[in-house]
Design an enzyme around this catalytic site. Structure first.
Site, PDB file in Angstrom:
ATOM      1  N   ASP A  74      -0.909   2.335   2.803  1.00  0.00           N
ATOM      2  CA  ASP A  74      -2.114   1.613   2.286  1.00  0.00           C
ATOM      3  C   ASP A  74      -1.971   0.757   0.931  1.00  0.00           C
ATOM      4  OD1 ASP A  74      -1.804   3.836   0.691  1.00  0.00           O
ATOM      5  OD2 ASP A  74      -3.739   4.814   1.399  1.00  0.00           O
TER       6      ASP A  74
ATOM      7  N   ASN B 183     -11.573  15.175   0.495  1.00  0.00           N
ATOM      8  CA  ASN B 183     -12.699  15.147   1.678  1.00  0.00           C
ATOM      9  C   ASN B 183     -11.676  14.785   3.012  1.00  0.00           C
ATOM     10  OD1 ASN B 183     -11.293  12.559   1.517  1.00  0.00           O
ATOM     11  ND2 ASN B 183     -13.152  11.338   0.981  1.00  0.00           N
TER      12      ASN B 183
ATOM     13  N   HIS C 195      -9.510  12.877   3.709  1.00  0.00           N
ATOM     14  CA  HIS C 195      -8.995  11.548   4.309  1.00  0.00           C
ATOM     15  C   HIS C 195      -7.337  11.693   4.420  1.00  0.00           C
ATOM     16  CE1 HIS C 195      -8.382   9.563  -0.050  1.00  0.00           C
ATOM     17  NE2 HIS C 195      -7.359  10.304   0.218  1.00  0.00           N
TER      18      HIS C 195
ATOM     19  N   GLU D 107     -11.210   7.268   5.370  1.00  0.00           N
ATOM     20  CA  GLU D 107     -12.462   8.056   4.778  1.00  0.00           C
ATOM     21  C   GLU D 107     -13.180   8.789   6.210  1.00  0.00           C
ATOM     22  OE1 GLU D 107     -12.040   8.852   1.902  1.00  0.00           O
ATOM     23  OE2 GLU D 107     -11.812   6.883   0.653  1.00  0.00           O
TER      24      GLU D 107
HETATM   25  P1  PGA Z   1      -3.082  13.029  -4.021  1.00  0.00           P
HETATM   26  O1  PGA Z   1      -3.755  12.110  -2.963  1.00  0.00           O
HETATM   27  O2  PGA Z   1      -1.591  13.092  -3.751  1.00  0.00           O
HETATM   28  O3  PGA Z   1      -3.113  12.129  -5.569  1.00  0.00           O
HETATM   29  O4  PGA Z   1      -3.606  14.124  -4.438  1.00  0.00           O
HETATM   30  C1  PGA Z   1      -3.637  12.438  -1.981  1.00  0.00           C
HETATM   31  C2  PGA Z   1      -4.525  11.584  -0.991  1.00  0.00           C
HETATM   32  O5  PGA Z   1      -5.654  11.268  -1.648  1.00  0.00           O
HETATM   33  O6  PGA Z   1      -4.209  11.259   0.201  1.00  0.00           O
END
Ligand code: PGA
Length: 241
Positions: A67, A136, A138, A143
Site C-alpha cells: 500500500d 481492527n 485490517h 479496513e
Molecule cells: P504496525 O501496523 O506494524 O505499525 O502495528 C500494522 C498494520 O497496521 O498493518
C-alpha cells in the site's frame, strides 16, 4: 494458519528474516510482497544483516508493496516509498527498477490501481506476502467491511488506523485520509503468506483472529481461506491465547 510464538520481537524479526531469506534462496527471482508499519522493521534490519554478513542477495528479486498513502509524493518523508528505502532498499542490492509501490500521487487513481494489479500479474504473482495486522483486523489498508474479492483499490482510512499512524506525523491532521492498497483477493492470490504481530497491543487481535469465523468485518479472517499462511507472534502478542 500455522501460528508460531517467539520469546520476543527480536527473535521474531530473526525468524521472519530467515523465512524470507529461504524464499529468495530457493528462487532467486522471487516476488516478495512487502509491508510497512512498526512490526516489520526488525525483520528488515535482520535481512540487511543477512545481506551484509551472509551474502544474501536480492539482485534478481522483485518486490511489490501492499500500500501507499494517497496525496503525498513518493519522496515525502512519510511516504511508504521513503519508509522502504530507509528501512530496506537503500541497504541491500535490490536494483531500483525491481521494487514497486502503488503511486499515491498518480493523477488517475483508478488507473493506477489497474496498473498495479497488471504489474503484479506481469511479474508472475507474489511468491511470499509479508503482512502486519491492524488492531481492527485490517491487512494492508483493507479496513473492516472490505469485500474479499477486492483487488487493488483506493480506500478511505479508518479513524483507528489514522490515529495509529499519527505517531509518524506531526499531527493527526497531517495523516492522509486515503490510501491505495492491494485488495484482499490480491493478498490471497499470493502463493505463501507470512503475518507478523508483536507487542501487547496486538494480543486482542491475535486472540480474535484465532477464534473468529471468516467474515468481512474482520479482514484478517480471510487468511483462513488460504492454505499456506504462517503467523509469527511474540509472547506479548500471544498473551491472551
Ligand atoms: P504496525 O501496523 O506494524 O505499525 O502495528 C500494522 C498494520 O497496521 O498493518
Amino acid at each position: 494458519m500455522n501460528i508460531i510464538e517467539f520469546a520476543d520481537k527480536d527473535q521474531l524479526g530473526k525468524a521472519a528474516a530467515a523465512f524470507i531469506a529461504r524464499t529468495i534462496e530457493s528462487k532467486t527471482d522471487a516476488v516478495l510482497g512487502l509491508a510497512t508499519g512498526g512490526t516489520p522493521i526488525d525483520t528488515y534490519k535482520e535481512l540487511i544483516q543477512l545481506h551484509q554478513t551472509e551474502q544474501l542477495s536480492f539482485k534478481q528479486a522483485r518486490t511489490v508493496n501492499l500500500d501507499e498513502y494517497v496525496g503525498i509524493d513518493p519522496n515525502h518523508e512519510n511516504s511508504y516509498m521513503t519508509y522502504m528505502k530507509r528501512h530496506l532498499f537503500d541497504h541491500i542490492d535490490l536494483p531500483s527498477d525491481q521494487y514497486f509501490l502503488p503511486n499515491g500521487a498518480a493523477s488517475h487513481l483508478e488507473e493506477e490501481c489497474l496498473r498495479y494489479d497488471q504489474l503484479i500479474e506481469d511479474l508472475g504473482g507474489i511468491d511470499l506476502q509479508l503482512l502486519g495486522i491492524g488492531q481492527n483486523g485490517h491487512i494492508g489498508f483493507n479496513e473492516p467491511g472490505t469485500p474479499f474479492d477486492s483487488k487493488t483499490h483506493v480506500v478511505q482510512l479508518d479513524e483507528h488506523t489514522r490515529q495509529a499512524n499519527a505517531r509518524y506525523f506531526s499531527s493527526i491532521d497531517e495523516v492522509p485520509t486515503h490510501a491505495i492498497t492491494m485488495g484482499i483477493a490480491s493478498i490471497l492470490s499470493s502463493k505463501k503468506i507470512l503475518l507478523l504481530a508483536s507487542g501487547k497491543s496486538k494480543a486482542d487481535v491475535i486472540q480474535y483472529l484465532e477464534r473468529t469465523e471468516i467474515h468481512p468485518d474482520f479482514p484478517a479472517s480471510a487468511l483462513k481461506l488460504h492454505e499456506d499462511v504462517t503467523i509469527f507472534i511474540d509472547r506479548e502478542a500471544g498473551s491472551l491465547r
